[in-house]
Scaffold this active site. Structure first.
Site, short mmCIF file in Angstrom:
data_model
loop_
_atom_site.label_atom_id
_atom_site.label_comp_id
_atom_site.label_asym_id
_atom_site.label_seq_id
_atom_site.Cartn_x
_atom_site.Cartn_y
_atom_site.Cartn_z
N GLU A 1 -7.98 -5.97 7.83
CA GLU A 1 -7.30 -5.56 6.60
C GLU A 1 -7.02 -6.81 5.75
O GLU A 1 -6.72 -7.89 6.26
CB GLU A 1 -6.00 -4.83 6.94
CG GLU A 1 -5.47 -4.03 5.78
CD GLU A 1 -4.31 -3.12 6.19
OE1 GLU A 1 -3.86 -2.35 5.33
OE2 GLU A 1 -3.88 -3.17 7.36
N HIS B 1 0.81 -1.23 0.00
CA HIS B 1 0.00 0.00 0.00
C HIS B 1 0.84 1.28 0.00
O HIS B 1 0.69 2.18 0.82
CB HIS B 1 -1.07 0.02 1.09
CG HIS B 1 -0.65 -0.34 2.49
ND1 HIS B 1 0.32 0.34 3.18
CD2 HIS B 1 -1.11 -1.29 3.33
CE1 HIS B 1 0.45 -0.19 4.39
NE2 HIS B 1 -0.40 -1.16 4.51
N ASP C 1 -4.82 -8.16 3.85
CA ASP C 1 -3.65 -9.03 3.88
C ASP C 1 -3.73 -10.05 5.00
O ASP C 1 -2.99 -11.04 5.00
CB ASP C 1 -2.35 -8.21 3.98
CG ASP C 1 -2.35 -7.23 5.13
OD1 ASP C 1 -3.37 -6.57 5.35
OD2 ASP C 1 -1.31 -7.10 5.81
N TYR D 1 9.67 -0.54 9.18
CA TYR D 1 8.25 -0.91 9.25
C TYR D 1 7.50 0.03 10.19
O TYR D 1 6.45 0.58 9.86
CB TYR D 1 8.15 -2.35 9.74
CG TYR D 1 6.76 -2.92 9.85
CD1 TYR D 1 6.23 -3.72 8.84
CD2 TYR D 1 5.98 -2.69 10.98
CE1 TYR D 1 4.96 -4.27 8.96
CE2 TYR D 1 4.72 -3.23 11.09
CZ TYR D 1 4.22 -4.02 10.08
OH TYR D 1 2.96 -4.55 10.21
N HIS E 1 -2.68 -1.10 13.73
CA HIS E 1 -2.73 0.30 13.30
C HIS E 1 -4.10 0.69 12.76
O HIS E 1 -4.23 1.76 12.12
CB HIS E 1 -1.65 0.57 12.24
CG HIS E 1 -1.86 -0.17 10.94
ND1 HIS E 1 -1.83 0.48 9.71
CD2 HIS E 1 -2.11 -1.46 10.68
CE1 HIS E 1 -2.03 -0.39 8.74
NE2 HIS E 1 -2.19 -1.56 9.31
N ASP F 1 -0.14 -6.65 13.33
CA ASP F 1 0.71 -5.68 12.63
C ASP F 1 1.76 -5.03 13.52
O ASP F 1 2.63 -4.31 13.01
CB ASP F 1 -0.14 -4.59 11.98
CG ASP F 1 -0.65 -5.01 10.61
OD1 ASP F 1 0.05 -5.76 9.93
OD2 ASP F 1 -1.76 -4.60 10.24
N HIS G 1 -7.46 -8.68 12.83
CA HIS G 1 -7.50 -7.43 12.06
C HIS G 1 -8.15 -7.71 10.71
O HIS G 1 -7.85 -8.72 10.07
CB HIS G 1 -6.06 -6.93 11.89
CG HIS G 1 -5.88 -5.68 11.09
ND1 HIS G 1 -6.86 -4.73 10.96
CD2 HIS G 1 -4.81 -5.22 10.37
CE1 HIS G 1 -6.39 -3.74 10.19
NE2 HIS G 1 -5.16 -4.03 9.82
N HIS H 1 3.73 -10.20 9.91
CA HIS H 1 4.68 -9.97 8.82
C HIS H 1 6.09 -10.16 9.35
O HIS H 1 6.44 -9.63 10.41
CB HIS H 1 4.54 -8.56 8.25
CG HIS H 1 3.19 -8.25 7.69
ND1 HIS H 1 2.70 -8.87 6.57
CD2 HIS H 1 2.24 -7.38 8.10
CE1 HIS H 1 1.48 -8.39 6.31
NE2 HIS H 1 1.18 -7.50 7.23
#
Length: 401
Positions: A84, A28, A86, A197, A152, A171, A82, A230
């Protein structure tokens, strides 16, 4: 294309089952030259729980990894830390294989899942809302949920495996690196990757990071492992990453002054090099960062612990150079706090670039130390002397922050 890695055992009945995206280069808008991973975790007890899924393109890899341990149809619970995509966009594939599985999410997480997946049969999913301190017993193991609002996204939460003291941190504490290794002690200086990151994803949320640490202390959490969504899993360097996050969130700095710039015909670059020489001569760390020749996410990382920056922009159409404008738009969104800056640059038949850059830095919360240094056309020796002197002054400011 990514692929699944062979499941890695983290503790008895606890496995890492995610995928590696070797060719990920943009996340992103955040440049990821080292690739990335989408981590998912499987806990096999009397009941079976899957913590987070992976990006939908790699759902087959996730399912293949799970199948090496258990039949995916036997999954009892899916934890959605989360929404999101991904992390959640393979959820519908998992639910096709385990339609009776119950999903656990935060209140906002449940809302987000319904909004994202209303075309994929989510109205039939059994989603239970959980809050900080709520627990799920799997038999011999217990999961505790911790809301991590704005780490986040508003819906974010973490899951803590009490008996093994493993934090599944989504995250937080992550890095964007593709590696066949799974643990921190197998991969170089991962703190540096974690800093990049943090700077590009979590920098705006320092106060929320500190509140999270307070909450973890209240709950009495201890960590044998921190397993993010990640990158690698923290095992030997847990204290290091916790200290680093507290330092970044608190806005702690070291004496350094990055010199960030772009140039059209080389005049602003001449100025940038002299500013850098002034900083260097005063014994302060510095780095010359051309905006079109360096990874933007790396430049942002260099700002993370710098008290002062020097920004150079040539003028075009009475405004900033386009790369400087884009950089400042990105930087303003990350809301760095407690930073100081000075702007310099050259112009030809019309000025405006330095002033526009100063305006944007001011709007972004930077304290402007000096009036911008402007040079018409090519700087002469006197102009370059002013640039070196400016660098020395910036270095002295950095030393005393």
């Amino acid at each position: 294309m990514g692929y699944e890695y062979s499941p890695v055992k983290l503790a008895d009945g606890v496995y890492s089952v995610g995928v590696i995206d070797w060719n990920l280069r943009d996340f992103h808008g955040y440049e990821t030259p080292k690739g990335g991973t989408y981590n998912s975790y499987l806990i096999v007890d009397d009941k079976i729980a899957l913590i987070d899924t992976v990006k939908s393109q790699f759902s087959e890899g996730l399912i293949n990894s799970i199948r090496q341990i258990v039949d995916p149809s036997k999954i009892d619970y899916v934890i959605s830390n989360h929404v999101e995509m991904d992390h959640s966009s393979s959820l519908s594939e998992i639910m096709k294989l385990a339609p009776g599985a119950k999903i656990y999410a935060s209140k906002r997480g449940k809302t987000g899942l319904f909004e994202y997946y209303k075309e994929e049969g989510c109205e039939n999913w059994d989603i239970e809302v959980v809050s900080t301190g709520d627990e799920l017993n799997l038999g011999n193991k217990t999961l505790m949920f911790i809301e991590a609002v704005m780490l986040h996204w508003p819906d974010s939460m973490h899951t803590y495996l009490k008996e093994d003291k493993i934090l599944f941190s989504n995250d937080a504490f992550g890095q964007h690196i593709a590696t066949s290794q799974r643990f921190d002690y197998d991969v170089g200086d991962v703190i540096d990757d974690a800093a990049e990151y943090y700077a590009n994803i979590l920098m705006p949320f320092g106060s929320q990071v500190l509140k999270y640490f307070d909450k973890a202390e209240e709950l009495g959490l201890e960590f044998n492992m921190i397993a993010p969504s990640h990158g690698i899993i923290w095992k030997e360097h847990i204290d290091d990453i916790l200290r680093a996050y507290k330092s970044w969130a608190s806005g702690e700095t070291v004496p350094k002054v990055p010199v960030i710039y772009d140039t059209m015909w080389g005049s602003t670059e001449m100025m940038a090099k002299e500013v850098l020489e002034g900083i260097r001569s005063a014994g302060v760390e510095t780095e010359l960062l051309h905006l079109r020749k360096n990874n933007l996410s790396l430049i942002i990382k260099e700002i993370l612990d710098a008290p002062v920056i020097a920004l150079g922009s040539t003028t075009i159409n009475n405004g900033m150079f386009h790369s400087v404008a884009g950089f400042l738009t990105h930087l303003k969104g990350l809301k760095p706090k407690g930073k100081k800056a000075v702007v310099f640059g050259s112009y030809g038949w019309g000025g405006g670039g330095v002033q526009r850059a100063e305006d944007e830095l001011d709007k972004g919360g930077f304290e402007l130390l000096d009036k911008g240094l402007k040079v018409k056309f090519r700087p002469d020796e006197e102009d370059l002397k002013f640039c070196r002197e400016l660098g020395v002054r910036l270095a002295e400011v950095a030393k005393h922050e």
